[in-house]
Structure formats: structure tokens, C-alpha cells
Design an enzyme around this catalytic site. Structure first.
Site, PDB file in Angstrom:
ATOM      1  N   ASP A  52      -9.488   4.117  -3.827  1.00  0.00           N
ATOM      2  CA  ASP A  52     -10.505   3.146  -3.399  1.00  0.00           C
ATOM      3  C   ASP A  52     -11.873   3.574  -3.947  1.00  0.00           C
ATOM      4  OD1 ASP A  52      -8.331   2.345  -2.013  1.00  0.00           O
ATOM      5  OD2 ASP A  52      -9.304   2.241  -0.069  1.00  0.00           O
ATOM      6  N   ASP A  75       0.828  -1.213   0.000  1.00  0.00           N
ATOM      7  CA  ASP A  75       0.000   0.000   0.000  1.00  0.00           C
ATOM      8  C   ASP A  75       0.858   1.258   0.000  1.00  0.00           C
ATOM      9  OD1 ASP A  75      -2.380   1.445   0.045  1.00  0.00           O
ATOM     10  OD2 ASP A  75      -3.278   0.216   1.623  1.00  0.00           O
TER      11      ASP A  75
HETATM   12  C1  GLA Z   1      -5.918   1.377   1.193  1.00  0.00           C
HETATM   13  C2  GLA Z   1      -6.049   0.440   0.003  1.00  0.00           C
HETATM   14  C3  GLA Z   1      -7.192  -0.512   0.232  1.00  0.00           C
HETATM   15  C4  GLA Z   1      -6.966  -1.266   1.521  1.00  0.00           C
HETATM   16  C5  GLA Z   1      -6.787  -0.286   2.661  1.00  0.00           C
HETATM   17  C6  GLA Z   1      -6.374  -0.967   3.942  1.00  0.00           C
HETATM   18  O1  GLA Z   1      -7.015   2.209   1.296  1.00  0.00           O
HETATM   19  O2  GLA Z   1      -6.242   1.187  -1.170  1.00  0.00           O
HETATM   20  O3  GLA Z   1      -7.294  -1.418  -0.849  1.00  0.00           O
HETATM   21  O4  GLA Z   1      -5.841  -2.066   1.387  1.00  0.00           O
HETATM   22  O5  GLA Z   1      -5.792   0.659   2.372  1.00  0.00           O
HETATM   23  O6  GLA Z   1      -6.176  -0.039   4.956  1.00  0.00           O
END
Ligand code: GLA
Length: 725
Positions: free
Chosen positions: A280, A215
Site C-alpha cells: 500500500d 487480498d
Molecule cells: C490491504 C490492501 C488494501 C486494502 C486493505 C483493506 O492493505 O492492500 O488495498 O484492500 O487491505 O483492508
């Protein structure tokens, strides 16, 4: 310095989110939301067919003609232009398939969930359909490394350690994925890999991990003076890639750099197997379309070993209809996306399972050529996407973005298939094959997709003809040029319908009729033709009355065709949509009305409270009714010519103290009738009182007043519409 993923423009929101949400869900990333209801439109010929034709005579002539024609599949297949990755582990020859816990469980994962999911992946048939990876996301960790600096799993969630889970998953013929972050902490605040990259890669290898998602939170940009964020991303992810490689264990690297501004597709193919192409998203139709739209210009970066990742599937999460889920799955298959299910596999419905295990669709996603689809046509209502496949077929997706049914029509030539005597058209959801002379067309219900696999062929007349049935309610736009076509209860509407034969071979004894929803009056009788030659159509027009008392909503009428072809009888249907609405009457709180469309700069508009849940407040005055918006925003309402006056108090909401600036505007049938000028935190409450007489469509707009959207939390307080009876 740490990085927070909430956009700068929404910096004001961070404090409240950090207070109000559980630790692992602090961040909300919606960059906008849009709920659009669009009206159907399609082109269909209206030529009536009356002449009698001898079907078999025509068939013989046509067969002779087409067999003489050369099969010329003129357009060469083009594989990805991206270079083969030099450093990537030798995995992911086709897009990875599996599961990830994040969107269903967030921080509530444990070994029982992972092991039960592995079992469900097997028992549901998903493993046999191609799903392999069972992936842990954030929050699997302890908050502290051990005395030697090693990562350790949360002892309550994973009492037997991660290696035991890997063994369990491997014993079922599956693979285990894990999650980390290039920064100092993961997005949910657990130890990040920064400063421990090789150590963490070695830990993962020692646990027999197969897939590592990395991430992009809490990146210490301050440690990289002079480097751009993109440079930092390239550097940190290259180190991660090399560290995984150095372990000697093939582990798939999934780069979760979620800021598309850093264009990971331009640098990630050389160092990873997949990279996120979006921030996201969420389980809604407009978010699916937004992520899909971002794929339109980056097809050339994907290919075997390295894939664009528009994020974990939302199928079966419950926020969309089955046909929206189906269209989402089709779209992800077209863009060669990793297929990581995001639902709870232990309790999925048969409908969800059927979507996730549709092998014909999976075969398109997993096609070994690895060429991502490109979009060959696009407008607000409809898309056509085309994907070349290794055996010379083309996958063609007819995507209806709008809420109402639509006939979408393209050709094999447009799909790059060149000239062939005929084409076998496989519908990968209906599991039927028909034969077309070139048209690839279907009546596509609102918010859904038809996914075709098209094969050039010589044989004619072996499968039933491709046909298309359309119904197009003849409803005028609410004002000239508007995309809204609205019908009122009690109204009678002409509905032309058409049955078209897209084969070379005639069909005979064709009949076309139209039916409405239960209780609706449909006048007109079945139209017939003794034969409909290839390329011709049979048309009729029906008169449909919407019963008085019909509630607002989208309703469909169905045109049904029945006909004979060489080997028997066949049938097809097509739908047309009515958007039924009633204009507001009397004096109405605008926040109580349903909108036709809403876009907002941050999350959905909030009704009768501010973003944080408190009362709408402007300069100390609180309002029980109203709407909280964040620039740039637009709310669209149907007033149907029945309203005369719009009043409201306007100003920035007191819940935020930053220097926001907005401009409120009101549009009546697309003409601007009101402009507040720039409203700042110190501007006295603006009292809107606008004559809107005659407007069919009213739109309330909040712009950022030209200086960006930071702190632009705009209230429309106590908004009232005065309307006739
Ligand atoms: C980010 C990523 C998600 C998930 C979250 C976990 O937002 O984009 O896909 O992995 O972190 O905290």
C-alpha cells in the site's frame, strides 16, 4: 500462524498500532519516506543567433528536402512478451477503470456511499470517459458467516444486500466490484475466503458481481509445510481464479498480493487480470515515484487481459498539488495501470474531475496494443518514459521528479519512432499540437510531467513549430559536487535563458525576455532575432536579484518567447527555479529547523516525541526536543557555513524493548566527521559534541549497524546547532 503485513523489521510497532488505530486502519506500511529538494540542471546550448535569414526561402528549401526523404519508421512496435492468460476470465482487454472506496473511506462504506458514487460517476462524465467499476473494498462484511457458511454483508451498512447494490449500479451502465482475501480473515479482520473459496465465488456470482479483489492478509502459511510464500500465493490465487471461472459468470480477478518480494507479475498473468506490484502507498509525491519506479522493469508482464497494478489512484485525495496529481495520472496511463479513482467522486473539485476525465490521457492508458511504457532515461531529477501505441504513435512522458523546474529533452528516435520528415507532437494536457523535426523537449515545472503523443508525418508547416524555452539560474553547487544550489536573500544571480526552434521551418521575429516573481529585480532587456531556423536558438542572459527578506522556498523566473511562423504568431514560456534559504543563526533546536531532505526507515521522522506519541526517552531521561528515527535514516540541513557545533544525546528510545542496534554518523559536505560506533539498548547515552565549522550541508545519519533494521528506533535527543548571527 497468521501473517501480519507490517514488515518484520517493524514488529515492535504492531502492538501500539493495534491499540491506537481503528480496527480497519491498524496497519501502516510505509517502507520509507523521502522528501527531497533537488536543484535544476539542464543542458542548453548558448549560441546566439544574430544573422538575418529569409524565412520563406529556407522553408521552401526544407520542404523540398524533407519531402524527398523516405519516411522510415524503423522500430517495430513490440507488444507484451507475456503469454496470453489461459485461465483468466475474458475481461480487461484494456486496463480496468473505475473507483475503489479504500483510500477515502477505509471501513466507512455503506450502500448509500456506493450508490451515490455510481450516480456521481455518471453525472461527472466519468462513465462516459470510460470508468466502469464501482468497487467495495474491505469492511463490507458481517463478522460472521451465516448458518450455511455463506458470506453476508454488514446489515447496517448494506441493509438491502449486495445484489440490490449491484442492480442499482448495473442500471446505470456500471459494474460492481467486491473485496475478499485468500486468508482466514481480511486485512481488517472480516471473514476471509480460506476454506470457502468456491462457496464465496458462487455467492459473488449470485449477486451479479463483476470484479473481485482478493487480498493477502492472515494467510495460514502453517497449513502449507514446505511451500514458500510464493508457492502458497500461487496455489491459493489459482484456486480463487478457478473458482471464479467455475461460476460461469465473467468476473475480473484483481490479485492484491501486496508483497513485491513474491513477484506476482511472474505468476499472476496466467490466472488473473491485474495484480498489485507494491505494498500500500500514500498520497505523496515520493510514494508515487516509488511505485512508478517499481514498474520500470516489469513492463513485459503486462498486456491485454492482464495488468500490473501500482495501486488505486491518489488523484484528488488532497495530499498532492494539482500538477503532482496530473503527473501521477500521466504516469499511471503510461504504465497501462488500472485507473481506479480513490477520491470521493461526490465532491471532487473541477480540477480533479478534469484530471480524471482527460480523454487524451485515458486513451493512452486504454490503448488496445496494451504495451506498458518503458523508461528510456532516468536520474535523480528526470525520467523519460515511452509507450508504443496501436496506431504507431508513441506516448512520451517527460517527468520532472525534482522540486525545481527542469528542461527535459529527448528525441523521436530515442522514443523508437525512427526517421520521419517530421513529427506531430500532441501535448495531452495543454491540448495543443506542434511540429518537430525530432526533438521532444519541454520546460517541465517541479514535480510534474508533460505527456506527449507523437505521430510521424509527411506534412510540414501545417501546425505551429515545437519550441522549447529554458531558463537556468547560474547558481554554483553549495560545495563542489553537491546537487544543492542554494540562493540567499539579497543575492544577484545570472540567468541565461534560451528559446529553441525544434521544427524544420524557421520562425521569424523572435523575442525572448525574462520576468521574476513580484518584487524581484530583473535586469536585462528583450533579445530579438529576425529569424530562428530549425534547430537553432536565441539566447540572452538576465541578472536577477532576490529581494532581501525573501523567505525560504522555491521561486521561479519565467522566460517568455514570442515569434511568427507560417500561419501566425505563437508564444512559449519556460521556467527556472531558485531555492532560497537562510542559514540558521544563533543556537537552534535542530527539531525546529526545516530540513532539505529527510529519509526514514519507517514513516516520516517524528519531531519532539517518539513514534507512539510519548516523550523521547533514553535510559529513563525524557527530552522535550529531538527527533525519532528508524534506521536507515538521514536528515539533511542547510547550515550555509554559518554553524560551528552540533550537540545531541543519542540512544535507542525506551518505548521499545527489542534488541535494536544503530550507528549514528554526521557528515559535513559529504565528509564523515562523526561516527558513534554501534549503539545498542545497553549502550550508555552517547553525548555527541561535534565541530561542524564551515559546513554548507550537514547530514545526520542513522544506519542499522549492519544487522538489519529490526527494533532500530533511534532518538536524536536535544539536538542543538550553534551558529553565528
Ligand atoms: C490491504 C490492501 C488494501 C486494502 C486493505 C483493506 O492493505 O492492500 O488495498 O484492500 O487491505 O483492508
Amino acid at each position: 500462524m497468521t501473517q501480519d503485513r507490517v514488515p518484520q523489521s517493524h514488529a515492535l510497532l504492531r502492538g501500539a498500532q493495534a491499540r491506537d488505530l481503528p480496527r480497519c486502519r491498524r496497519r501502516r506500511y510505509n517502507s520509507g519516506s523521502s522528501v527531497l529538494l533537488r536543484l535544476v540542471s539542464h543542458a542548453s546550448g548558448r549560441r546566439s543567433l544574430r544573422a538575418g535569414i529569409t524565412a520563406h526561402g529556407l522553408v521552401r528549401a526544407l520542404v523540398a528536402f524533407v519531402l524527398g526523404a523516405a519516411l522510415a519508421v524503423a522500430v517495430p512496435l513490440t507488444a507484451s512478451a507475456a503469454p496470453a492468460p489461459s485461465d483468466a476470465p475474458p475481461v480487461a482487454a484494456t486496463p480496468p477503470m473505475g473507483w475503489n472506496d479504500w483510500y477515502s473511506f477505509f471501513c466507512n462504506l455503506d450502500e448509500q456511499l456506493i450508490e451515490q458514487t455510481a450516480d456521481a460517476m455518471v453525472s461527472s462524465g466519468m462513465r462516459d470517459a470510460g470508468y466502469q467499476y464501482v468497487n467495495l473494498d474491505d469492511c463490507w462484511l458481517s463478522h460472521n458467516r451465516d448458518a450455511n457458511g455463506n458470506l453476508q454483508p454488514d446489515p447496517v451498512k448494506f441493509p438491502h444486500g449486495i445484489k440490490a447494490v449491484a442492480d442499482y449500479v448495473h442500471a446505470r451502465g456500471l459494474k460492481l466490484g467486491i473485496y475478499e482475501d485468500v486468508g482466514t480473515a481480511t486485512c481488517a479482520g472480516y471473514p476471509g475466503s480460506y476454506g470457502h473459496v468456491q462457496q464465496d465465488a458462487d455467492t459473488f456470482a449470485s449477486w451479479d458481481i463483476d470484479f473481485v479483489k482478493v487480498d493477502w492478509c492472515n494467510v495460514p502459511f502453517g497449513n502449507f509445510p514446505g511451500l514458500s510464500q510464493q508457492d502458497v500465493a500461487k496455489k491459493l490465487y489459482t484456486e480463487y481464479s478457478q473458482a471464479l471461472k467455475a461460476t460461469g459468470r465473467p468476473m475480473l480477478l484483481s490479485i492484491c498480493e501486496w508483497n513485491p518480494a513474491l513477484q506476482p507479475w511472474t505468476w499472476a498473468p496466467a490466472i488473473s487480470n491485474m495484480w498489485r506490484t507494491n505494498n500500500d502507498y500514500g498520497d505523496s509525491w515520493d510514494r508515487i515515484l516509488a511505485n512508478l519506479d517499481n514498474e520500470a522493469d516489469i513492463a513485459q508482464y503486462a498486456g491485454p487481459g492482464h495488468w500490473n497494478d501500482p495501486d488505486i489512484l491518489q488523484v484528488g485525495l488532497g495530499g498532492m498539488t494539482p500538477s503532482e496529481d496530473q503527473a501521477h495520472f500521466s504516469a499511471w496511463a503510461m504504465v497501462a495501470a488500472p485507473l481506479l479513482a480513490g477520491n470521493d467522486l461526490r465532491s471532487m473539485s473541477p480540477a480533479t474531475k478534469a484530471i480524471l476525465t482527460n480523454r487524451e490521457v485515458i486513451a493512452i492508458d486504454q490503448d488496445r496494443l496494451g504495451a506498458q511504457a518503458t523508461r528510456i532515461s532516468h536520474d535523480a531529477d528526470a525520467d523519460v518514459w515511452v509507450r508504443p501505441l496501436a496506431n504507431g504513435d508513441r506516448a512520451v512522458m517527460l517527468l520532472n521528479r525534482s522540486a525545481l523546474p527542469l528542461t527535459i529533452d529527448t528525441t523521436a528516435q530515442a522514443a523508437g519512432l525512427g526517421n520521419a520528415p517530421t513529427y506531430a507532437v500532441r501535448d495531452t494536457w495543454a491540448h495543443t499540437t506542434t511540429e518537430s523535426a525530432g526533438h521532444l523537449a519541454a520546460s517541465v515545472p517541479g514535480h510534474s510531467a508533460v505527456l506527449l503523443r507523437v505521430t510521424p508525418q509527411y506534412d510540414i508547416g501545417t501546425v505551429a513549430p515545437s519550441t522549447v524555452v529554458s531558463a537556468t539560474p547560474d547558481v554554483a553547487p553549495v560545495y563542489p559536487g553537491s546537487t544543492y544550489r542554494i540562493v540567499r536573500p539579497g543575492q544577484t544571480v545570472d540567468v541565461p535563458a534560451s528559446f529553441r526552434n525544434d521544427d524544420r521551418i524557421p520562425v521569424t521575429d523572435a523575442r525572448l525576455t525574462l520576468a521574476g516573481p513580484d518584487g524581484w529585480t530583473v535586469q536585462g532587456s528583450t533579445v530579438r532575432a529576425p529569424a530562428v531556423p530549425g534547430g537553432h536558438h536565441l539566447d540572452g542572459t538576465w541578472s536577477v536579484t532576490v529581494p532581501s527578506g525573501t523567505g525560504p522556498g522555491v521561486y521561479t523566473v519565467t522566460a517568455s518567447a514570442q515569434y511568427q511562423w507560417l500561419h501566425g504568431s505563437a508564444a512559449n514560456t519556460g521556467t527556472g527555479g531558485f531555492q532560497v534559504l537562510v542559514p540558521p543563526a544563533g543556537t537552534q533546536n535542530v527539531s525546529d529547523l526545516s530540513w532539505l531532505a529527510a529519509t526514514n526507515g519507517y514513516g516520516p521522522p517524528v519531531l519532539d516525541k517518539n513514534y507512539y506519541g510519548g516523550p523521547l526517552t533514553i535510559h529513563g531521561v525524557t527530552y522535550s526536543k529531538g527527533i525519532w528515527l528508524n534506521a536507515n535514516a538521514a536528515l539533511t540541513y542547510y547550515t550555509g557555513g554559518n554553524c560551528t557545533r552540533l550537540t545531541a544525546d543519542l540512544g535507542l528510545d525506551d518505548s521499545d524493548h527489542g534488541p535494536g542496534t544503530v550507528d549514528y554518523q554526521v557528515f559535513a559536505d559529504r565528509a564523515k566527521v562523526y561516527d558513534s560506533g554501534t549503539v545498542t539498548r545497553t549502550t550508555a547515552t552517547v553525548h555527541l559534541d561535534q565541530d561542524v565549522t564551515g559546513a554548507q550541508i550537514l547530514q545526520i545519519v542513522v544506519t542499522d549497524a549492519g544487522d538489519g533494521v529490526t527494533y532500530d528506533n533511534a532518538d536524536i535527543a536535544a539536538p542543538q546547532l550553534t551558529c553565528g548571527v
